[in-house]
Design a protein around this motif. Structure first.
Motif, PDB file in Angstrom:
ATOM      1  N   GLY A 112       0.823  -1.202   0.000  1.00 24.29           N
ATOM      2  CA  GLY A 112       0.000   0.000   0.000  1.00 24.29           C
ATOM      3  C   GLY A 112       0.855   1.249   0.000  1.00 24.29           C
ATOM      4  N   ASN A 113       0.208   2.392  -0.127  1.00 25.85           N
ATOM      5  CA  ASN A 113       0.899   3.656  -0.295  1.00 25.85           C
ATOM      6  C   ASN A 113       0.720   4.548   0.930  1.00 25.85           C
ATOM      7  N   ALA A 114       1.811   5.194   1.347  1.00 28.83           N
ATOM      8  CA  ALA A 114       1.802   6.015   2.555  1.00 28.83           C
ATOM      9  C   ALA A 114       0.848   7.205   2.460  1.00 28.83           C
ATOM     10  N   VAL A 115       0.606   7.719   1.263  1.00 24.24           N
ATOM     11  CA  VAL A 115      -0.259   8.890   1.123  1.00 24.24           C
ATOM     12  C   VAL A 115      -1.734   8.519   0.964  1.00 24.24           C
ATOM     13  N   ASN A 116      -2.006   7.224   0.975  1.00 23.78           N
ATOM     14  CA  ASN A 116      -3.393   6.744   0.893  1.00 23.78           C
ATOM     15  C   ASN A 116      -3.461   5.380   1.573  1.00 23.78           C
ATOM     16  N   LEU A 117      -3.330   5.381   2.889  1.00 25.32           N
ATOM     17  CA  LEU A 117      -3.229   4.131   3.634  1.00 25.32           C
ATOM     18  C   LEU A 117      -4.528   3.330   3.534  1.00 25.32           C
ATOM     19  N   PRO A 118      -4.423   2.023   3.276  1.00 24.90           N
ATOM     20  CA  PRO A 118      -5.615   1.192   3.070  1.00 24.90           C
ATOM     21  C   PRO A 118      -6.227   0.678   4.374  1.00 24.90           C
ATOM     22  N   PHE A 119      -6.457   1.607   5.327  1.00 25.75           N
ATOM     23  CA  PHE A 119      -6.994   1.231   6.629  1.00 25.75           C
ATOM     24  C   PHE A 119      -8.056   2.240   7.051  1.00 25.75           C
ATOM     25  N   ALA A 120      -8.984   1.775   7.874  1.00 27.14           N
ATOM     26  CA  ALA A 120     -10.053   2.642   8.375  1.00 27.14           C
ATOM     27  C   ALA A 120      -9.517   3.608   9.429  1.00 27.14           C
ATOM     28  N   ASP A 121     -10.266   4.670   9.659  1.00 27.95           N
ATOM     29  CA  ASP A 121      -9.922   5.621  10.715  1.00 27.95           C
ATOM     30  C   ASP A 121      -9.849   4.910  12.066  1.00 27.95           C
ATOM     31  N   ASN A 122      -8.987   5.433  12.947  1.00 28.24           N
ATOM     32  CA  ASN A 122      -8.941   4.999  14.352  1.00 28.24           C
ATOM     33  C   ASN A 122      -8.735   3.483  14.509  1.00 28.24           C
ATOM     34  N   THR A 123      -7.847   2.931  13.704  1.00 29.06           N
ATOM     35  CA  THR A 123      -7.635   1.479  13.720  1.00 29.06           C
ATOM     36  C   THR A 123      -6.517   1.058  14.674  1.00 29.06           C
ATOM     37  N   ARG A 140       3.335  16.113   4.349  1.00 27.16           N
ATOM     38  CA  ARG A 140       2.169  16.477   5.160  1.00 27.16           C
ATOM     39  C   ARG A 140       1.061  15.443   5.014  1.00 27.16           C
ATOM     40  N   ARG A 141       0.781  15.043   3.798  1.00 28.39           N
ATOM     41  CA  ARG A 141      -0.281  14.060   3.565  1.00 28.39           C
ATOM     42  C   ARG A 141       0.031  12.740   4.270  1.00 28.39           C
ATOM     43  N   THR A 142       1.290  12.332   4.268  1.00 30.13           N
ATOM     44  CA  THR A 142       1.686  11.087   4.931  1.00 30.13           C
ATOM     45  C   THR A 142       1.443  11.177   6.431  1.00 30.13           C
ATOM     46  N   ILE A 143       1.828  12.293   7.051  1.00 34.16           N
ATOM     47  CA  ILE A 143       1.604  12.466   8.483  1.00 34.16           C
ATOM     48  C   ILE A 143       0.106  12.478   8.786  1.00 34.16           C
ATOM     49  N   GLN A 144      -0.665  13.144   7.940  1.00 33.59           N
ATOM     50  CA  GLN A 144      -2.124  13.178   8.112  1.00 33.59           C
ATOM     51  C   GLN A 144      -2.720  11.780   8.038  1.00 33.59           C
ATOM     52  N   GLU A 145      -2.265  10.991   7.086  1.00 32.81           N
ATOM     53  CA  GLU A 145      -2.775   9.632   6.935  1.00 32.81           C
ATOM     54  C   GLU A 145      -2.422   8.771   8.156  1.00 32.81           C
ATOM     55  N   MET A 146      -1.203   8.931   8.661  1.00 39.54           N
ATOM     56  CA  MET A 146      -0.820   8.185   9.854  1.00 39.54           C
ATOM     57  C   MET A 146      -1.699   8.574  11.037  1.00 39.54           C
ATOM     58  N   ALA A 147      -1.944   9.885  11.187  1.00 40.83           N
ATOM     59  CA  ALA A 147      -2.798  10.353  12.283  1.00 40.83           C
ATOM     60  C   ALA A 147      -4.235   9.851  12.119  1.00 40.83           C
ATOM     61  N   ARG A 148      -4.695   9.794  10.880  1.00 37.00           N
ATOM     62  CA  ARG A 148      -6.086   9.358  10.621  1.00 37.00           C
ATOM     63  C   ARG A 148      -6.337   7.943  11.107  1.00 37.00           C
ATOM     64  N   VAL A 149      -5.375   7.044  10.912  1.00 38.09           N
ATOM     65  CA  VAL A 149      -5.611   5.628  11.206  1.00 38.09           C
ATOM     66  C   VAL A 149      -5.267   5.256  12.641  1.00 38.09           C
ATOM     67  N   VAL A 150      -4.791   6.235  13.428  1.00 42.69           N
ATOM     68  CA  VAL A 150      -4.462   5.975  14.834  1.00 42.69           C
ATOM     69  C   VAL A 150      -5.602   6.460  15.729  1.00 42.69           C
ATOM     70  N   ARG A 151      -5.906   5.686  16.747  1.00 45.12           N
ATOM     71  CA  ARG A 151      -6.972   6.036  17.686  1.00 45.12           C
ATOM     72  C   ARG A 151      -6.582   7.246  18.534  1.00 45.12           C
ATOM     73  N   PRO A 152      -7.568   8.010  18.988  1.00 47.59           N
ATOM     74  CA  PRO A 152      -7.274   9.122  19.906  1.00 47.59           C
ATOM     75  C   PRO A 152      -6.465   8.637  21.112  1.00 47.59           C
ATOM     76  N   GLY A 153      -5.428   9.402  21.432  1.00 49.77           N
ATOM     77  CA  GLY A 153      -4.537   9.019  22.518  1.00 49.77           C
ATOM     78  C   GLY A 153      -3.325   8.244  22.047  1.00 49.77           C
ATOM     79  N   GLY A 154      -3.389   7.716  20.822  1.00 47.06           N
ATOM     80  CA  GLY A 154      -2.247   7.008  20.254  1.00 47.06           C
ATOM     81  C   GLY A 154      -1.251   7.973  19.648  1.00 47.06           C
TER      82      GLY A 154
END
Length: 241
Positions: A112-123, A140-154
């Motif tokens: 998969g690609n770092a700028v479009n991670l194939p995972f749901a939010d908060n996984t 920036r997009r890569t950092i945003q994608e990483m943040a998107r797929v991590v749960r709050p507090g992670g």
């Protein structure tokens, strides 16, 4: 500035070709070129994730799997780790590396690609990226994608080459990086190119303060960084809110 050879359409295609060509020697050269400090750097980065036993971690641009293995060690027997990369050759090397560890049943590898991670939010409980943020087409997009797929507090954690500040050390470092690294890389893989790209990619990469500011700009709380080994590598950390 990194010059993209005419044979490639863009940076992403060029980087894919580079890592496809060096996958078979990547781990050895990392250890040699870092004077065996790469293992400590990875341990430190994983320590900043806050990943606990039984946790679920993601390693973005996992390459040959070494950081994913370190995450699996932290997650323990009940934990799980996913490694994602866009280069099949690197993923094949990762499978070999993971197969030599006790963690094979807890690490999943995904193309998969770092700028479009194939995972749901908060996984995931955390997301890491090691020595790859400077290679992605959109930081920036890569950092945003990483943040998107991590749960709050992670936490989102980046381990990356950086720019030393001490004048004398900086001069010695760039002498080594600009001249000896390409030479040793050529000797290690048998041809020119990939390890000449390495010093050029660092020159284009933002200073560690700017990366910290990007972490904050995408909404990560407590954005901070740790300079290791005189500032030749930096670990950035931010918490998802």
């Amino acid at each position: 500035m990194v010059k993209i050879p005419p044979a490639y359409k863009n940076k992403e295609e060029y980087v894919h070709a580079i890592f496809s060509s060096i996958a078979h020697r990547y781990d050895l050269l990392n250890t040699v070129l870092s004077f065996n400090r790469d293992k400590y750097w990875r341990r430190f980065a994983v320590g900043q994730t806050g990943l606990k036993a039984g946790g679920y971690g993601l390693d973005v641009c996992c390459g040959t799997g070494m950081l994913a293995i370190e995450l699996a060690r932290a997650a323990g027997p009940e934990g799980r780790v996913v490694g994602v990369d866009f280069c099949r050759n690197m993923l094949e090397r990762a499978r070999e590396n993971i197969g030599r560890t006790p963690y094979g049943d807890r690490i999943q590898l995904v193309e998969g690609n770092a700028v479009n991670l194939p995972f749901a939010d908060n996984t995931f409980d955390c997301a890491t990226i090691g020595f790859a943020l400077r290679n992605v087409p959109d930081i920036r997009r890569t950092i945003q994608e990483m943040a998107r797929v991590v749960r709050p507090g992670g936490r989102v954690v980046s381990l990356e080459l950086s720019k030393p500040g001490a004048p004398l050390f900086k001069q010695l470092y760039y002498l080594y990086f600009d001249h000896l690294v390409p030479l040793l890389g050529r000797l290690g893989i048998g041809f020119d190119g990939p390890y000449s790209y390495l010093p050029n990619s660092l020159k284009d990469f933002p200073h560690q303060r700017e990366i910290r500011d990007l972490f904050a700009a995408v909404g990560l709380a407590g954005a901070r960084y740790y300079e290791l080994t005189g500032g030749i590598v930096t670990v950035h950390v931010g918490t998802v809110v």
